[in-house]
Design a protein around this motif. Structure first.
Motif, PDB file in Angstrom:
ATOM      1  N   VAL A 119      40.108  34.626  40.956  1.00 28.98           N
ATOM      2  CA  VAL A 119      41.534  34.323  41.027  1.00 28.98           C
ATOM      3  C   VAL A 119      41.654  32.836  41.324  1.00 28.98           C
ATOM      4  O   VAL A 119      41.037  32.339  42.278  1.00 28.98           O
ATOM      5  CB  VAL A 119      42.244  35.150  42.113  1.00 28.98           C
ATOM      6  N   ALA A 120      42.389  32.129  40.481  1.00 29.06           N
ATOM      7  CA  ALA A 120      42.544  30.674  40.627  1.00 29.06           C
ATOM      8  C   ALA A 120      41.185  29.976  40.662  1.00 29.06           C
ATOM      9  O   ALA A 120      40.976  29.004  41.406  1.00 29.06           O
ATOM     10  CB  ALA A 120      43.356  30.346  41.877  1.00 29.06           C
ATOM     11  N   GLY A 121      40.232  30.501  39.865  1.00 24.21           N
ATOM     12  CA  GLY A 121      38.951  29.843  39.716  1.00 24.21           C
ATOM     13  C   GLY A 121      37.949  30.088  40.819  1.00 24.21           C
ATOM     14  O   GLY A 121      36.864  29.492  40.827  1.00 24.21           O
ATOM     15  N   ARG A 122      38.286  30.981  41.766  1.00 28.05           N
ATOM     16  CA  ARG A 122      37.364  31.272  42.869  1.00 28.05           C
ATOM     17  C   ARG A 122      37.142  32.778  42.991  1.00 28.05           C
ATOM     18  O   ARG A 122      37.995  33.580  42.603  1.00 28.05           O
ATOM     19  CB  ARG A 122      37.881  30.692  44.182  1.00 28.05           C
ATOM     20  N   VAL A 123      35.976  33.153  43.552  1.00 24.59           N
ATOM     21  CA  VAL A 123      35.617  34.562  43.637  1.00 24.59           C
ATOM     22  C   VAL A 123      36.587  35.304  44.541  1.00 24.59           C
ATOM     23  O   VAL A 123      36.773  34.951  45.711  1.00 24.59           O
ATOM     24  CB  VAL A 123      34.181  34.730  44.173  1.00 24.59           C
ATOM     25  N   ALA A 124      37.208  36.353  43.961  1.00 27.79           N
ATOM     26  CA  ALA A 124      38.131  37.183  44.737  1.00 27.79           C
ATOM     27  C   ALA A 124      37.500  38.512  45.125  1.00 27.79           C
ATOM     28  O   ALA A 124      37.801  39.064  46.184  1.00 27.79           O
ATOM     29  CB  ALA A 124      39.410  37.428  43.939  1.00 27.79           C
ATOM     30  N   SER A 125      36.635  39.058  44.262  1.00 26.56           N
ATOM     31  CA  SER A 125      35.970  40.321  44.577  1.00 26.56           C
ATOM     32  C   SER A 125      34.673  40.409  43.785  1.00 26.56           C
ATOM     33  O   SER A 125      34.494  39.728  42.768  1.00 26.56           O
ATOM     34  CB  SER A 125      36.869  41.517  44.255  1.00 26.56           C
ATOM     35  N   HIS A 181      22.072  27.552  50.755  1.00 28.52           N
ATOM     36  CA  HIS A 181      22.759  28.844  50.745  1.00 28.52           C
ATOM     37  C   HIS A 181      21.753  29.959  51.020  1.00 28.52           C
ATOM     38  O   HIS A 181      20.592  29.894  50.617  1.00 28.52           O
ATOM     39  CB  HIS A 181      23.443  29.076  49.404  1.00 28.52           C
ATOM     40  N   GLY A 182      22.200  30.991  51.708  1.00 26.48           N
ATOM     41  CA  GLY A 182      21.318  32.084  52.076  1.00 26.48           C
ATOM     42  C   GLY A 182      20.680  32.775  50.890  1.00 26.48           C
ATOM     43  O   GLY A 182      19.539  33.261  50.991  1.00 26.48           O
ATOM     44  N   ILE A 183      21.362  32.836  49.759  1.00 25.81           N
ATOM     45  CA  ILE A 183      20.797  33.504  48.582  1.00 25.81           C
ATOM     46  C   ILE A 183      19.626  32.705  48.027  1.00 25.81           C
ATOM     47  O   ILE A 183      18.590  33.273  47.662  1.00 25.81           O
ATOM     48  CB  ILE A 183      21.879  33.744  47.521  1.00 25.81           C
ATOM     49  N   CYS A 229      24.883  40.497  49.251  1.00 25.49           N
ATOM     50  CA  CYS A 229      24.745  39.108  48.802  1.00 25.49           C
ATOM     51  C   CYS A 229      25.956  38.662  47.995  1.00 25.49           C
ATOM     52  O   CYS A 229      26.475  37.548  48.181  1.00 25.49           O
ATOM     53  CB  CYS A 229      23.481  38.958  47.962  1.00 25.49           C
ATOM     54  N   LEU A 230      26.396  39.518  47.096  1.00 27.91           N
ATOM     55  CA  LEU A 230      27.543  39.156  46.259  1.00 27.91           C
ATOM     56  C   LEU A 230      28.810  38.989  47.091  1.00 27.91           C
ATOM     57  O   LEU A 230      29.638  38.108  46.810  1.00 27.91           O
ATOM     58  CB  LEU A 230      27.756  40.210  45.177  1.00 27.91           C
ATOM     59  N   THR A 231      28.964  39.803  48.123  1.00 33.15           N
ATOM     60  CA  THR A 231      30.127  39.677  49.005  1.00 33.15           C
ATOM     61  C   THR A 231      30.198  38.289  49.635  1.00 33.15           C
ATOM     62  O   THR A 231      31.286  37.741  49.856  1.00 33.15           O
ATOM     63  CB  THR A 231      30.090  40.759  50.098  1.00 33.15           C
ATOM     64  N   SER A 232      29.024  37.704  49.906  1.00 32.76           N
ATOM     65  CA  SER A 232      28.988  36.380  50.539  1.00 32.76           C
ATOM     66  C   SER A 232      29.481  35.272  49.617  1.00 32.76           C
ATOM     67  O   SER A 232      29.649  34.127  50.060  1.00 32.76           O
ATOM     68  CB  SER A 232      27.563  36.063  51.003  1.00 32.76           C
ATOM     69  N   LEU A 233      29.724  35.595  48.338  1.00 30.35           N
ATOM     70  CA  LEU A 233      30.200  34.587  47.391  1.00 30.35           C
ATOM     71  C   LEU A 233      31.711  34.422  47.403  1.00 30.35           C
ATOM     72  O   LEU A 233      32.245  33.559  46.684  1.00 30.35           O
ATOM     73  CB  LEU A 233      29.756  34.969  45.975  1.00 30.35           C
ATOM     74  N   ALA A 234      32.418  35.207  48.189  1.00 29.71           N
ATOM     75  CA  ALA A 234      33.887  35.157  48.206  1.00 29.71           C
ATOM     76  C   ALA A 234      34.373  33.729  48.450  1.00 29.71           C
ATOM     77  O   ALA A 234      33.901  33.032  49.346  1.00 29.71           O
ATOM     78  CB  ALA A 234      34.428  36.083  49.291  1.00 29.71           C
ATOM     79  N   GLY A 235      35.303  33.308  47.589  1.00 30.82           N
ATOM     80  CA  GLY A 235      35.916  31.988  47.729  1.00 30.82           C
ATOM     81  C   GLY A 235      35.189  30.866  47.023  1.00 30.82           C
ATOM     82  O   GLY A 235      35.717  29.748  46.940  1.00 30.82           O
ATOM     83  N   LEU A 236      33.987  31.125  46.489  1.00 29.37           N
ATOM     84  CA  LEU A 236      33.237  30.064  45.815  1.00 29.37           C
ATOM     85  C   LEU A 236      33.752  29.849  44.396  1.00 29.37           C
ATOM     86  O   LEU A 236      34.231  30.783  43.743  1.00 29.37           O
ATOM     87  CB  LEU A 236      31.754  30.412  45.768  1.00 29.37           C
ATOM     88  N   PRO A 237      33.615  28.626  43.865  1.00 24.26           N
ATOM     89  CA  PRO A 237      34.015  28.378  42.470  1.00 24.26           C
ATOM     90  C   PRO A 237      33.055  29.053  41.496  1.00 24.26           C
ATOM     91  O   PRO A 237      31.921  29.406  41.845  1.00 24.26           O
ATOM     92  CB  PRO A 237      33.956  26.855  42.360  1.00 24.26           C
TER      93      PRO A 237
END
Length: 271
Positions: free
Chosen positions: A20-26, A152-154, A237-245
């Protein structure tokens, strides 16, 4: 690949990132694996077990050994823990493939196929010298450096997986004892046997149930099933990407999948 006249689905892993708006929403991850129960139930036990390694393109040795051990246990004959030489060699080939060919390609580097072939063909007297070469292999050093700056942790997780696989591969080349390739099986109840095999990706478990001398039920739990479950470590791991471009999130999502190394084809979908 058809098995016993039935269509065969090799399975898949799909990671989904919604923006959403270019950043990870889910985010979400799904894993589909071969339905071995549908393929094998009702078959004579020996025939079913012989088919198991043909179903899987990866870790065929481990799958076949686990199937035979589970059947022995279901017939009341447990298998004491031991290292199977062919399963160990298969696991080490997987390690060498990831370190020298597959991961470099996925990270945009030229693979070292020459060293990979030398490793898998090496006779015992040649392995110690190859271990010394591998420690100083420039491609592996470049892989390390490519993951360190991120923070980053990943990326740290993928680096840890690289180091763990390298240690196990070096131990193999140097003839050091290890648990990789170990096999064991136990009768759990009458007609039910459970086998465990230590593979390159983690523990592989087969649970076989007999009805007479036919397969009544067959359950395989592979590392991929655990790692890519809806609430498993890759999902976290994927959850930790929330908000990233998008670009950064896409790169890290792929690295998370690489770190846990599914044994089926995988994709990242961006919505």
């Amino acid at each position: 690949m058809p098995v016993m006249g039935q269509s065969f689905d090799p399975g898949s892993v799909v990671a989904r990132l919604t923006f959403v708006a270019g950043r990870v929403a889910s985010t979400a991850v799904s894993c589909k694996r071969p339905d071995v129960a549908r393929l094998l139930c009702g078959q004579p036990a020996d025939r079913a077990v012989a088919l198991v390694p043909l179903i899987y393109s990866l870790c065929g040795k481990a799958q076949g050994v686990a199937a035979r051990a589970a059947l022995a246990a279901a017939r009341g004959n447990g298998v004491e823990a031991h290292v199977d030489a062919e399963v160990l060699a298969e696991a080490e080939r997987e390690h060498a493939w990831k370190l020298l060919v597959d991961w470099p390609r996925q990270l945009g580097m030229s693979p070292d196929e020459t060293t990979f072939v030398r490793l898998v063909r090496a006779l015992t007297p040649e392995r110690a010298a190859l271990a010394a070469e591998l420690r100083a292999n420039p491609l592996i050093m470049t892989l390390r450096e490519s993951l360190r700056p991120s923070g980053h942790g990943i990326d740290q997780l993928l680096l840890e997986q690289l180091e763990a696989r390298l240690v196990e591969l070096l131990d193999y080349l140097l003839g050091r004892p290890q648990s990789l390739g170990s096999v064991s099986a136990t009768p759990t109840t009458a007609g039910v046997g459970e086998a465990s095999v230590a593979t390159a990706r983690g523990p592989l478990v087969h649970r076989l149930t007999l009805r007479g001398d036919e397969v009544a039920d067959y359950v395989i739990t592979a590392p991929t099933d655990r790692h890519f479950a809806a609430d498993g470590p890759v999902a976290c791991c994927l959850t930790s990407l929330a908000g990233l471009p998008k670009d950064e999130a896409g790169r890290l999502a792929e690295h998370a999948i690489m770190a846990f190394d599914p044994c089926v084809p995988w994709t990242c979908d961006f919505d």
